[in-house]
Design a protein around this motif. Sequence first.
Motif, PDB file in Angstrom:
ATOM      1  N   PRO A 174       0.817  -1.213   0.000  1.00 22.34           N
ATOM      2  CA  PRO A 174       0.000   0.000   0.000  1.00 22.34           C
ATOM      3  C   PRO A 174       0.852   1.264   0.000  1.00 22.34           C
ATOM      4  O   PRO A 174       1.957   1.299   0.547  1.00 22.34           O
ATOM      5  CB  PRO A 174      -0.808  -0.113   1.304  1.00 22.34           C
ATOM      6  CG  PRO A 174      -0.172  -1.161   2.114  1.00 22.34           C
ATOM      7  CD  PRO A 174       0.868  -1.864   1.304  1.00 22.34           C
ATOM      8  N   LEU A 175       0.320   2.301  -0.640  1.00 22.95           N
ATOM      9  CA  LEU A 175       0.979   3.606  -0.664  1.00 22.95           C
ATOM     10  C   LEU A 175       0.084   4.582   0.080  1.00 22.95           C
ATOM     11  O   LEU A 175      -1.136   4.548  -0.072  1.00 22.95           O
ATOM     12  CB  LEU A 175       1.163   4.089  -2.104  1.00 22.95           C
ATOM     13  CG  LEU A 175       1.996   3.186  -3.007  1.00 22.95           C
ATOM     14  CD1 LEU A 175       1.819   3.586  -4.466  1.00 22.95           C
ATOM     15  CD2 LEU A 175       3.459   3.273  -2.615  1.00 22.95           C
ATOM     16  N   ASN A 176       0.687   5.467   0.858  1.00 23.02           N
ATOM     17  CA  ASN A 176      -0.107   6.454   1.570  1.00 23.02           C
ATOM     18  C   ASN A 176      -0.456   7.611   0.642  1.00 23.02           C
ATOM     19  O   ASN A 176       0.229   7.871  -0.331  1.00 23.02           O
ATOM     20  CB  ASN A 176       0.645   6.956   2.800  1.00 23.02           C
ATOM     21  CG  ASN A 176       0.614   5.937   3.924  1.00 23.02           C
ATOM     22  OD1 ASN A 176      -0.417   5.300   4.157  1.00 23.02           O
ATOM     23  ND2 ASN A 176       1.727   5.752   4.599  1.00 23.02           N
ATOM     24  N   GLY A 177      -1.511   8.323   0.994  1.00 24.70           N
ATOM     25  CA  GLY A 177      -1.955   9.433   0.166  1.00 24.70           C
ATOM     26  C   GLY A 177      -2.880   8.952  -0.942  1.00 24.70           C
ATOM     27  O   GLY A 177      -3.284   7.791  -0.972  1.00 24.70           O
ATOM     28  N   ARG A 178      -3.222   9.881  -1.843  1.00 24.80           N
ATOM     29  CA  ARG A 178      -4.227   9.540  -2.851  1.00 24.80           C
ATOM     30  C   ARG A 178      -3.678   9.442  -4.260  1.00 24.80           C
ATOM     31  O   ARG A 178      -4.447   9.335  -5.216  1.00 24.80           O
ATOM     32  CB  ARG A 178      -5.336  10.594  -2.834  1.00 24.80           C
ATOM     33  CG  ARG A 178      -6.114  10.613  -1.549  1.00 24.80           C
ATOM     34  CD  ARG A 178      -7.373  11.418  -1.708  1.00 24.80           C
ATOM     35  NE  ARG A 178      -7.857  11.903  -0.419  1.00 24.80           N
ATOM     36  CZ  ARG A 178      -8.843  12.761  -0.285  1.00 24.80           C
ATOM     37  NH1 ARG A 178      -9.444  13.247  -1.337  1.00 24.80           N
ATOM     38  NH2 ARG A 178      -9.229  13.155   0.911  1.00 24.80           N
ATOM     39  N   ASP A 179      -2.356   9.526  -4.421  1.00 19.94           N
ATOM     40  CA  ASP A 179      -1.805   9.463  -5.769  1.00 19.94           C
ATOM     41  C   ASP A 179      -1.583   8.018  -6.196  1.00 19.94           C
ATOM     42  O   ASP A 179      -1.091   7.207  -5.420  1.00 19.94           O
ATOM     43  CB  ASP A 179      -0.465  10.199  -5.822  1.00 19.94           C
ATOM     44  CG  ASP A 179      -0.621  11.673  -5.504  1.00 19.94           C
ATOM     45  OD1 ASP A 179      -1.339  12.344  -6.259  1.00 19.94           O
ATOM     46  OD2 ASP A 179      -0.041  12.141  -4.506  1.00 19.94           O
ATOM     47  N   THR A 225       9.796   7.095   2.118  1.00 19.79           N
ATOM     48  CA  THR A 225       9.197   7.963   1.106  1.00 19.79           C
ATOM     49  C   THR A 225       9.936   9.284   1.078  1.00 19.79           C
ATOM     50  O   THR A 225      10.260   9.835   2.133  1.00 19.79           O
ATOM     51  CB  THR A 225       7.710   8.193   1.421  1.00 19.79           C
ATOM     52  OG1 THR A 225       7.052   6.948   1.449  1.00 19.79           O
ATOM     53  CG2 THR A 225       7.056   9.064   0.360  1.00 19.79           C
ATOM     54  N   GLN A 237      -4.000   2.865  -5.295  1.00 17.92           N
ATOM     55  CA  GLN A 237      -2.841   3.369  -4.553  1.00 17.92           C
ATOM     56  C   GLN A 237      -2.053   2.215  -3.926  1.00 17.92           C
ATOM     57  O   GLN A 237      -1.866   2.158  -2.711  1.00 17.92           O
ATOM     58  CB  GLN A 237      -3.275   4.369  -3.469  1.00 17.92           C
ATOM     59  CG  GLN A 237      -3.755   5.682  -4.016  1.00 17.92           C
ATOM     60  CD  GLN A 237      -5.239   5.681  -4.249  1.00 17.92           C
ATOM     61  OE1 GLN A 237      -5.977   5.158  -3.441  1.00 17.92           O
ATOM     62  NE2 GLN A 237      -5.683   6.267  -5.342  1.00 17.92           N
TER      63      GLN A 237
END
Lengths: 461, 545
Positions: free
Chosen positions: A124-129, A162, A449
């Motif tokens: 998983p990646l944080n944020g909405r991109d 990151t 994401q």
Amino acid sequence: MPPLAVPNGFRQAKGGDSNIVTVNVGGQIFQTTKQTLTLAGAKSLFSRVSESNSVPFIDRDPELFSIILSLLRTGNLPSKAKAFDLQDLISESQFYGVETLILNSLSNPSQFDAFNLEKSLILPLNGRDSPSAISTTPFGSVHVAHGSKITSFDWSLRRKSTILTQFPAVDSLLSISPSLAAAGATDFSGLQILDLENGSVKESLNWENVTKSSSTVQAIGSSPEFLFASFESGRRNSNSILVYDLQTLNSVMEIGQNEIYGAQIDSAIPASKLSWVSSYSLLMASGSHSGIQGVSGNVKFWDIRSGSVVWELKEKVDCFSDITVSDNLSGIFKVGVNSSEVSFADLRKMGAEDPWLCLGDKRKAVNGKKEGVGCKIESQGNQVFCSKGGDLELWSEVLMGSSKKSKDGLDDRVFRKNLMGRVKDMGGSKITNLGFGGNKMFVTRKDQQYVEVWQSSARVF
Amino acid sequence: MKPLLFLDNYHITLDCTNPYLQFHRDFRKRQGYNSHFCHRKSSSSCYCGSSSSQSLRNRQFSRYFHLMGDENSNSAPGPHHNDRIKLNVGGKLFETTLSTIQSGGSDSLLAALSNRTTHDPNPSPVFIDRDPEIFSVLLSLLRSNRLPSTSRRFSKQELADEALYYGIESHLKSAMSPPPFSGIDASVVSTIRPASEGLPSAFTAASGDGSIWIAHGGQISSYDWNLYHTATIRTHLEDITSICRVWPEIAVLGSESAAGLHFYNFSDGRHVGTTQWTDPTDTRIYKARVTAIADSQDSIFASFDCPHKENCVLVIDKSTLQIASELGRQSGNSAKHIVPGKLTWIPEKNLLVGTAVTGGAFGYSGYIRLWDARSGNVVWETSEPGSGRSSRFGDSFADVAVDTDESTLYKICSKSGDLGMADVRKLGDDPWVYLKDRNPSMRNTTSGGGEGNSVIQCYKKQVFVGRGGGLEVWSRVEGRENGVENESGEGFLHRRNYVDKVEDCERGIIMRIEGGGDRLFVSRENVEGIEVWESSHSSATVSVL
């Protein structure tokens, strides 16, 4: 495999040069051979242990040590290692200086098994991109650009970090060393060499173009010696491929500079993909653009030493949507933008007028629809992976015992495809990136994401 | 009484003049342990431990090589060495080195064990009557400075209690604390929910170790660095609208429903005192309620508001708890003169920043005012709409935050939703610089400023903005926009990113954001509890096999 130490062990009388080494780790006694310990390498703590002539004491956890010792003995992690977190084993192996052994046992590129890949993990990646570009390293760490950020996952995929870049969104990303990556964007000037550990810009490389405008990056590629970057001027009327020395990052040469005069747009399409063909020592640069008469493009093979084009393919009918080169299969593969079918061109017939051999339905090439837009194609090992929407096709060559010779004396080659994954893995959002590293395949999808990891389930720790 | 520790048939020696150990004994008594310590003269000195992992590793190596050197010089090697120690914890044998157990700190229980002297070449192990499994976790922590995965078998509280017993709590703290908070890489790790009346009315995380005090329904609950609930006290107030932690154990409270500034001692849950704003010469000054509190090294600042809107900021001396001075008494008859709803102290500049914002049918209005604490003078003020040569007429701020580290004011514009920045060192007629961002995925979100609530907070050189339910972060990155000097003329770009995911913003409108330690705390309208956001180096992979 370390040789058995039994004969020496039985004799024992020699004492000092006995092959058996005894160590006391955190209160537990372990016995092994000098040969086993030398497998750890000269830089490891063990190389010093075996020189000792009394029982050395190591103040570490004995249970973790027993796993490291099994790893030294067999080259593989014992199943009891599953009682621990991989991160425990990695940090313990770092203490002893034998991390490469764990890495070799869990994420070795030679273990890549295309027919046995399963969707196994989500990163998983944080944020909405959503991910815009990914880059992998041979041992399976992966860097993911999402928006203005780059998240790096280590080879074990257990740890991440990151950094924030200057780019509004990173469009091209290529890892050039464990902690360095080259990044560029189509709307921000310059190729930046980023330190992924602290986020600093190590070097910012620009193309001094004649229009004196900014230079955006369309593609990044590398060979063992060089770093290639395809630049386009901010006014989009000239482009060039710059070659940098991978070590010093000094500009070595500039190849294929194009300028647009008048309406001859087709003559100056910037390269949007740069691939190194190591068996021929050529750089494959491909670019396409969409005009009123449909999509057209070109593929050029550059000889870096002479700076000249060895072979140029003009793509007018069913231009590639994406293209890849496979060293192992000695061929280039494209997915057609109109047909969405995979075609193959044999590198051994380099220079041929129309080298493409459509591997799928040949009639779809002229249908005028753009079914193949956004399809991705990549090669790894002896296979070619092609995404169509949310699905993944795996193309492999079938080696036939007896085959017809075609007129130029080369065998006719047979390629067959399979759809990858189980039924539950099929479909899904459109695939935007494919990457390979270690024994894994990485997949990103539109508006998701996260990064999907495909690997052989036998290798999942 | 049963002795806890044995050493060669002697009772363990502990230096009871050491206040830390004294404390530990007290702790054990509180926990109901039977403890018995005898005294014996100890000749060893104390060693100091270091906590950085690199130095620990180096030390471990050097310890190791030192050992080898000893062996090489002694031609007759022996299996036992003076710097090694055997421990028998709950029946399980452990062997380690003195420097490892001393790395827990010179006054830990374990270090005290190592201060014994023995001439016996083969001493019997020291017996500690505790759980061996949890000890092995803590020993791993001392050896490698990281918690092994086996620690997950125990709750955080068990680990913390046990670490407290051995006196290595600070070690555990540094190993369990999250990495430095970065808004571009954070996720919700938990939600703190007080057991009753869980809607937080105010909270403070100002202690900086990641602990938080939450005011909810007239109660205050405290959660420690581990976010473990330590205590709840009931105050005499019906509601608490502002809270400030002026000392480690003292909370200062303000309430909408009761006049005065109230001091509570958390350790015994007692009301300590109340400060009222009174003025015998002015009959309009009565029943003044507190709307905002801030504190500096030696003063407490509280804004007071009377029923007829007379208001001021009182400066209370921390040493005497007496009112030292009064800042900016005003009538409150217009938006420019209402009570400040937010007070922030800028330590470097000795400035107090008060801001007031009201939202009405005709949009937002308010002011920002800076006082010099020593002179009590207003150094700078601006009010919107109206004052200065604002380039953004009709786009007054909805919220203001102060970055105290960088001495920068940030405002969020109510209509455009833009973020404005002003350097406190270069304030003037129109000091605002409006930040641009080019994140393509956020293009259509800026206009959201007008709808819903906007809140803004600075933490660790990042600016956090809550727009409705969405949480975004503005971070600074060195560089220039395509070679052009950027807005502020410095080599910085501001990048705007979402902290949250789409599903996070559906939980409710963000009311308040505050950073503390390496955490960000977020409360939402009509949502029980407080969200805790942390960064992590763990990739948090999800298996989908």
